[in-house]
Write an enzyme that holds these catalytic residues in place. Structure first.
Site, PDB file in Angstrom:
ATOM      1  N   ASN A   1     -14.116   0.893  12.337  1.00 47.62           N
ATOM      2  CA  ASN A   1     -15.142   1.903  12.074  1.00 47.62           C
ATOM      3  C   ASN A   1     -14.935   3.050  13.051  1.00 47.62           C
ATOM      4  O   ASN A   1     -15.305   2.973  14.216  1.00 47.62           O
ATOM      5  CB  ASN A   1     -16.541   1.294  12.242  1.00 47.62           C
ATOM      6  CG  ASN A   1     -17.648   2.238  11.799  1.00 47.62           C
ATOM      7  OD1 ASN A   1     -17.470   3.447  11.758  1.00 47.62           O
ATOM      8  ND2 ASN A   1     -18.794   1.662  11.462  1.00 47.62           N
TER       9      ASN A   1
ATOM     10  N   ASP B   1     -13.121   2.841   8.040  1.00 50.53           N
ATOM     11  CA  ASP B   1     -12.846   4.137   7.425  1.00 50.53           C
ATOM     12  C   ASP B   1     -11.473   4.672   7.827  1.00 50.53           C
ATOM     13  O   ASP B   1     -10.740   4.031   8.596  1.00 50.53           O
ATOM     14  CB  ASP B   1     -13.939   5.140   7.795  1.00 50.53           C
ATOM     15  CG  ASP B   1     -14.222   5.209   9.293  1.00 50.53           C
ATOM     16  OD1 ASP B   1     -13.260   5.082  10.080  1.00 50.53           O
ATOM     17  OD2 ASP B   1     -15.390   5.381   9.686  1.00 50.53           O
TER      18      ASP B   1
ATOM     19  N   HIS C   1      -7.586  -1.018 -15.134  1.00 52.92           N
ATOM     20  CA  HIS C   1      -9.008  -0.946 -15.482  1.00 52.92           C
ATOM     21  C   HIS C   1      -9.687   0.048 -14.558  1.00 52.92           C
ATOM     22  O   HIS C   1      -9.163   0.415 -13.504  1.00 52.92           O
ATOM     23  CB  HIS C   1      -9.664  -2.317 -15.343  1.00 52.92           C
ATOM     24  CG  HIS C   1      -9.489  -2.921 -13.978  1.00 52.92           C
ATOM     25  ND1 HIS C   1      -8.392  -3.703 -13.645  1.00 52.92           N
ATOM     26  CD2 HIS C   1     -10.232  -2.838 -12.838  1.00 52.92           C
ATOM     27  CE1 HIS C   1      -8.475  -4.079 -12.386  1.00 52.92           C
ATOM     28  NE2 HIS C   1      -9.590  -3.563 -11.863  1.00 52.92           N
TER      29      HIS C   1
ATOM     30  N   ARG D   1       1.220   1.168  -4.848  1.00 49.57           N
ATOM     31  CA  ARG D   1       1.091  -0.235  -5.214  1.00 49.57           C
ATOM     32  C   ARG D   1       0.201  -0.279  -6.446  1.00 49.57           C
ATOM     33  O   ARG D   1      -0.874   0.325  -6.482  1.00 49.57           O
ATOM     34  CB  ARG D   1       0.490  -1.031  -4.060  1.00 49.57           C
ATOM     35  CG  ARG D   1       0.399  -2.550  -4.339  1.00 49.57           C
ATOM     36  CD  ARG D   1      -0.961  -2.925  -4.854  1.00 49.57           C
ATOM     37  NE  ARG D   1      -1.168  -4.378  -4.909  1.00 49.57           N
ATOM     38  CZ  ARG D   1      -2.227  -4.968  -5.445  1.00 49.57           C
ATOM     39  NH1 ARG D   1      -3.208  -4.234  -5.965  1.00 49.57           N
ATOM     40  NH2 ARG D   1      -2.339  -6.275  -5.459  1.00 49.57           N
TER      41      ARG D   1
ATOM     42  N   ASP E   1      -2.039  -2.176  -9.190  1.00 49.36           N
ATOM     43  CA  ASP E   1      -2.859  -3.369  -9.372  1.00 49.36           C
ATOM     44  C   ASP E   1      -2.749  -3.898 -10.797  1.00 49.36           C
ATOM     45  O   ASP E   1      -2.678  -3.127 -11.760  1.00 49.36           O
ATOM     46  CB  ASP E   1      -4.314  -3.016  -9.044  1.00 49.36           C
ATOM     47  CG  ASP E   1      -5.212  -4.222  -8.967  1.00 49.36           C
ATOM     48  OD1 ASP E   1      -4.925  -5.109  -8.140  1.00 49.36           O
ATOM     49  OD2 ASP E   1      -6.195  -4.289  -9.716  1.00 49.36           O
TER      50      ASP E   1
ATOM     51  N   GLU F   1       1.920  -5.251  -8.741  1.00 50.67           N
ATOM     52  CA  GLU F   1       1.305  -6.546  -8.455  1.00 50.67           C
ATOM     53  C   GLU F   1       1.613  -7.492  -9.609  1.00 50.67           C
ATOM     54  O   GLU F   1       0.923  -7.506 -10.636  1.00 50.67           O
ATOM     55  CB  GLU F   1      -0.209  -6.428  -8.279  1.00 50.67           C
ATOM     56  CG  GLU F   1      -0.821  -7.767  -7.842  1.00 50.67           C
ATOM     57  CD  GLU F   1      -2.291  -7.921  -8.195  1.00 50.67           C
ATOM     58  OE1 GLU F   1      -2.908  -8.888  -7.723  1.00 50.67           O
ATOM     59  OE2 GLU F   1      -2.817  -7.094  -8.966  1.00 50.67           O
TER      60      GLU F   1
ATOM     61  N   HIS G   1      -5.213  -9.662   0.849  1.00 52.98           N
ATOM     62  CA  HIS G   1      -6.663  -9.658   0.624  1.00 52.98           C
ATOM     63  C   HIS G   1      -7.057 -10.595  -0.509  1.00 52.98           C
ATOM     64  O   HIS G   1      -8.256 -10.845  -0.712  1.00 52.98           O
ATOM     65  CB  HIS G   1      -7.122  -8.236   0.294  1.00 52.98           C
ATOM     66  CG  HIS G   1      -6.565  -7.714  -0.988  1.00 52.98           C
ATOM     67  ND1 HIS G   1      -5.222  -7.403  -1.158  1.00 52.98           N
ATOM     68  CD2 HIS G   1      -7.153  -7.459  -2.190  1.00 52.98           C
ATOM     69  CE1 HIS G   1      -5.038  -6.981  -2.394  1.00 52.98           C
ATOM     70  NE2 HIS G   1      -6.186  -7.009  -3.035  1.00 52.98           N
ATOM     71  N   ASP G   2      -6.088 -11.111  -1.258  1.00 57.62           N
ATOM     72  CA  ASP G   2      -6.368 -12.003  -2.385  1.00 57.62           C
ATOM     73  C   ASP G   2      -6.128 -13.469  -2.054  1.00 57.62           C
ATOM     74  O   ASP G   2      -6.270 -14.328  -2.930  1.00 57.62           O
ATOM     75  CB  ASP G   2      -5.476 -11.631  -3.580  1.00 57.62           C
ATOM     76  CG  ASP G   2      -5.936 -10.359  -4.275  1.00 57.62           C
ATOM     77  OD1 ASP G   2      -7.151 -10.129  -4.342  1.00 57.62           O
ATOM     78  OD2 ASP G   2      -5.075  -9.590  -4.738  1.00 57.62           O
TER      79      ASP G   2
ATOM     80  N   ASP H   1     -11.234 -14.961  -0.477  1.00 58.51           N
ATOM     81  CA  ASP H   1     -12.213 -13.880  -0.558  1.00 58.51           C
ATOM     82  C   ASP H   1     -13.641 -14.470  -0.667  1.00 58.51           C
ATOM     83  O   ASP H   1     -13.893 -15.315  -1.519  1.00 58.51           O
ATOM     84  CB  ASP H   1     -11.875 -13.035  -1.789  1.00 58.51           C
ATOM     85  CG  ASP H   1     -12.883 -11.939  -2.058  1.00 58.51           C
ATOM     86  OD1 ASP H   1     -13.579 -11.526  -1.116  1.00 58.51           O
ATOM     87  OD2 ASP H   1     -12.956 -11.498  -3.227  1.00 58.51           O
TER      88      ASP H   1
END
Length: 583
Positions: free
Chosen positions: A146, A172, A245, A324, A326, A355, A421-422, A466
């Site tokens: 932050n 951020d 999407h 990258r 998705d 991905e 992160h997955d 997650d």
């Protein structure tokens, strides 16, 4: 000889142009079945006295997986054309294998042979050269740092709290800028940011405006400064694009919600019928079954034009170095072909990463992606080092299978990750065994490809799937594993200072001990031998003659004819040589 297991196709990973002068040829056979394979080859237009002029080359056994052997040859045809076939030999039989199948005698008709019609330069797979020397660092911006509390969303929690799918901690762009010294000292030279565009969630995979940064992260001025500061340090920047999407608050989808069949945007999505939701069932396609992530119709010319405009904009205006993509495997191939052409028209060396978690050869033929997130590599490494559930043989076979699934030029830029992160944090998968974690980093950073470290893994952060894997980065040094961090820094330094440790040289398994993972990296004038003891007991290993008297480049120990590798230990032996590399 099991002829049914012998396979070749004059395309993809079995026959391809490695560069503008070189063709690579592979053939597959039953494991242990063939003792020798010869490649019969020549230019289709070179004849003498009515006889086709061909040469013969002995192929090299490049590797084996659980079922098959893979034989390999490299050819530089003078006129960039090739007809070829194979002489396959076992201990009791020999046969000729061509496009017309198996024959007892060498075929005299040239139309029997496989054909590589012409090596056109435009067909050569060409990924950006800089990627081969890049060590990536993946950042989940909301949880990294932050840097400007004035940007905090309403309800932002104190840094370091328990993450959930809904909460915010205020990470951020300014926070990333503030920590560039840390990234520089770590040694990485590429950062991959998960989505930073305007969205309604903390993960930002539900884009509402592809042309704007999310206000929580900052503005375009701050992002421009990040890219500029990174480039000054030699760090590349890759953004995450969600083109499969959008979010439910994406303006075109909001128009569809409002106007239904009268909407000018109804064909921007895959809508089966109206109303959009009927008796609890969705009448439109989404990512998985997420109501808030409607699938975009990338076959629609307006959608295609819009998304390609987005892709070009961030390259042209801010100079980003990579995209990258998705859920890339659910988008049509033609869209990705046009995407690549458009982005490269702005900046020819942009890295395009898809991905895709499975075999991705259809996307890696030079017309779509440069690489995919190499989860097949990831799973093999985790199963062996972290979970310790596979044997040495099974691990070697799976890694070989991954390597043989793609051309060498693809393997050299593969995005080799351990966690993301997955996925669950790799130290948690390893049940907090940091020795096993170091082994994973060692293998990853010494393997061909472009390695990626997920933020915090280098200091021993833990967490489940997650949202557990998306904890706030730990910045208090007293809570970091500084010893692990130093070791990762040293491995990255080796990858930069010893090219053979990185992408240079041919990778080959060796078998020095039943319980030791060992492999070499070999170039024309040097060789590296890496030995890893996954077990807890010390093991004695006979050092190959060529490495007598060489020093371990990790701890500087000088080795003789035998050495002991301590439990959870490893050795990195380097030597100069004049030997010819095995391809």
């Amino acid at each position: 000889m099991l002829k049914e297991a012998i396979y070749h196709r004059p395309k993809n990973n079995f026959a391809y142009a490695y560069d503008e002068q070189t063709i690579h040829i592979r053939i597959r056979a039953k494991k242990g079945d063939l003792t020798k394979v010869e490649l019969i080859y020549g230019d289709p237009y070179v004849w003498k006295n009515g006889t086709w002029q061909r040469d013969i080359m002995t192929m090299h056994l490049a590797g084996s997986d659980g079922l098959f052997d893979y034989w390999f040859a490299e050819i530089k045809p003078p006129f960039r054309r090739l007809r070829y076939g194979f002489k396959c030999m076992s201990e009791i039989e020999e046969t000729y294998y061509t496009e017309r199948g198996f024959q007892e005698k060498e075929p005299s008709r040239i139309d029997s042979y496989f054909c590589f019609p012409f090596l056109n330069a435009v067909d050569v797979f060409k990924a950006p050269e800089w990627v081969k020397n890049t060590i990536w660092y993946q950042i989940f911006p909301e949880r990294f740092e932050n840097g400007d509390p004035q940007l905090n969303p309403l309800g932002t929690l104190p840094w370091g709290g328990k993450p959930s799918p809904q909460n915010y901690f205020g990470g951020d762009i300014q926070g990333i800028i503030n920590r560039l010294d840390y990234l520089d000292e770590l040694g990485i030279n590429g950062i991959y940011l998960t989505p930073i565009f305007k969205a309604e969630t903390n993960h930002k995979y539900d884009t509402t405006d592809y042309m704007e940064l999310d206000p929580q992260f900052g503005d375009k001025k701050s992002f421009a400064e990040l890219v500029e500061q990174c480039h000054k340090r030699g760090i590349r920047v890759m953004l995450d694009a969600v083109f499969n999407h959008s979010g439910a608050s994406f303006a075109p989808f909001k128009d569809v919600i409002k106007n239904g069949e009268r909407s000018d945007y109804k064909d921007w999505f895959h809508i089966r019928k109206f109303p959009l939701i009927e008796e609890g069932q969705l009448n439109y396609d989404t990512f998985a079954f997420a109501e808030v992530m409607p699938k975009l119709n990338t076959e629609n010319p307006e959608v295609k034009d819009y998304l390609i405009k987005v892709a070009k904009y961030w390259v042209e205006e801010f100079g980003i170095d990579g995209w990258r993509l998705d859920v890339a495997n659910e988008v049509d191939h033609q869209f990705w072909r046009e995407f690549r052409q458009a982005v490269h028209s702005i900046k020819p060396d942009v890295y395009i990463l898809g991905e895709i978690w499975h075999d991705a050869m259809p996307w890696l033929q030079g017309d779509q992606f440069d690489a995919v997130m190499n989860y097949r590599f990831t799973n093999a490494v985790l199963d062996f080092f972290a979970k310790e559930k596979t044997t040495k043989s099974e691990f070697e076979q799976e890694i070989t299978h991954v390597l043989q699934s793609y051309p060498e030029s693809v393997n050299e830029v593969a995005f080799n990750l351990l966690g993301s992160h997955d996925t669950e944090r790799i130290l948690s998968i390893a049940e907090d065994n940091k020795e096993n974690l170091l082994h994973m980093f060692l293998f990853q950073l010494s393997f061909p490809g472009s390695p990626c470290i997920y933020y915090g893994d280098e200091i021993g952060m833990t967490g489940g799937n997650d949202p557990g894997c998306r904890k706030c980065m730990i910045w208090e040094e007293g809570r970091q594993d500084r010893g692990l961090l130093k070791n990762v820094q040293e491995l990255i330094k080796l990858r930069k200072q010893v090219p053979l440790f990185g992408n240079d040289g041919a990778f080959q398994w060796t078998n020095l001990h039943p319980d030791i993972i060992s492999y070499t990296k070999t170039s024309s004038d040097e060789q590296l031998l890496i030995m890893i003891n996954r077990g807890t007991e010390p093991l004695k290993v006979t050092v190959p003659n060529d490495f007598y008297g060489q020093r371990d480049i990790w701890d500087q120990e000088q080795l003789s004819d035998h050495t002991t590798i301590e439990g959870k230990g490893f050795k990195l032996l380097y030597r100069k040589t004049k030997m010819v590399p095995v391809n």
